[in-house]
Design an enzyme around this catalytic site. Sequence first.
Site, PDB file in Angstrom:
ATOM      1  CB  CYS A 133      -6.044  11.788  19.399  1.00 21.67           C
ATOM      2  SG  CYS A 133      -7.152  13.191  19.659  1.00 21.67           S
TER       3      CYS A 133
ATOM      4  CB  CYS B 148      -2.621  18.624  15.766  1.00 18.66           C
ATOM      5  SG  CYS B 148      -2.945  17.774  17.334  1.00 18.66           S
TER       6      CYS B 148
END
Length: 363
Positions: A95, A193
């Site tokens: 990410c 997440c």
Amino acid sequence: MSGGVDSAVAAARAVDAGHEVVGVHLALSRMPGTLRTGSRGCCTIEDSMDAQRAADLIGIPYYVWDFSERFKLDVVDDFIAEYAAGRTPNPCLRCNERIKFAALLEKALDLGFDAVATGHYANIVTDDDGNRELHRAADWAKDQSYVLGVLTAEQLAHSLFPLGSTPSKAEVRAEAAARGFSVASKPDSHDICFIPDGDTRGWLAERVGAEQGDILDRDGAKLGTHEGAAAFTVGQRKGLNIGFPADDGKPRFVLEVRPKTNEVIVGPREALDLSEIAGSRFSWAGRPPQDLGSPLECMVQIRAHADPVPATLSHRDCELVVNPEQPLSGVSPGQSAVIYLGTRVLGQFTIDRTVSAAPIHVG
């Protein structure tokens, strides 16, 4: 601004330093419930509201940018593909590499901004020749330089980490409380997440498949069965469900995952020890070393919260090769090895292959 205490304080400090600051929250999913809620993750609607309240208190503009499609392609799909190939990826590192300091930074620069500031705990130091270097944070317990090891010299030139020199997270929380931020006592986010309930095995089974296969020892003898090889990682001990003990009575660990044959290989803990790790997918966090023709003494870290270990670094046959002074344990292809010189992050590579400290014979 993720909606947590770190990014809120980082934004406030950037304003205090005289920068013109705009708060941006990343929308990484178009489907409510597919990302964690509350304290368990980041980038949810709840977190977006927390970030907006902090931006309002600071007095800066606030926007939500939709990067959900790119996040799915570059992080979620990559995570699935790596597990399907028998590797163990780090989605937070991906990410940072492909979203926060690639997609986000590219858009920011196109809009005329100079840099992206985040709440990561790391430092950027400029050397005598003007080269920017990535270094560990002052608070080693919260140091996040490992997951930033993918940043390049160009990205470091446009990055700011206002919290890097802060002695402790407690100080950041105290500052947030003094500034009136409602997130001052908000728990840290953790886990992955995009896996809502934390059940990584179940989540992968739905996307990679969960076909029953064999659990084998190093000699090829069948010890049991599993419900999907992709759910296993090298070094794993729990969840093997082998019905009888080893001859020596010691526990067995996952040594290898073979997705093509849907087999999981297990053995003793000492069989996890590695004398060498290597990878061809590497990058330098700033200026690269001048000469890797001979081994370079360094430290290597293989997990975000692992201790760095002394090692030597070489460049051979288009690979970065690390030989630790003491064997590394439980390392899986797909993990990232981050190289340090003192507190400086020199660079990183994705582990493609490993060499056992002791020969392992598989029948």
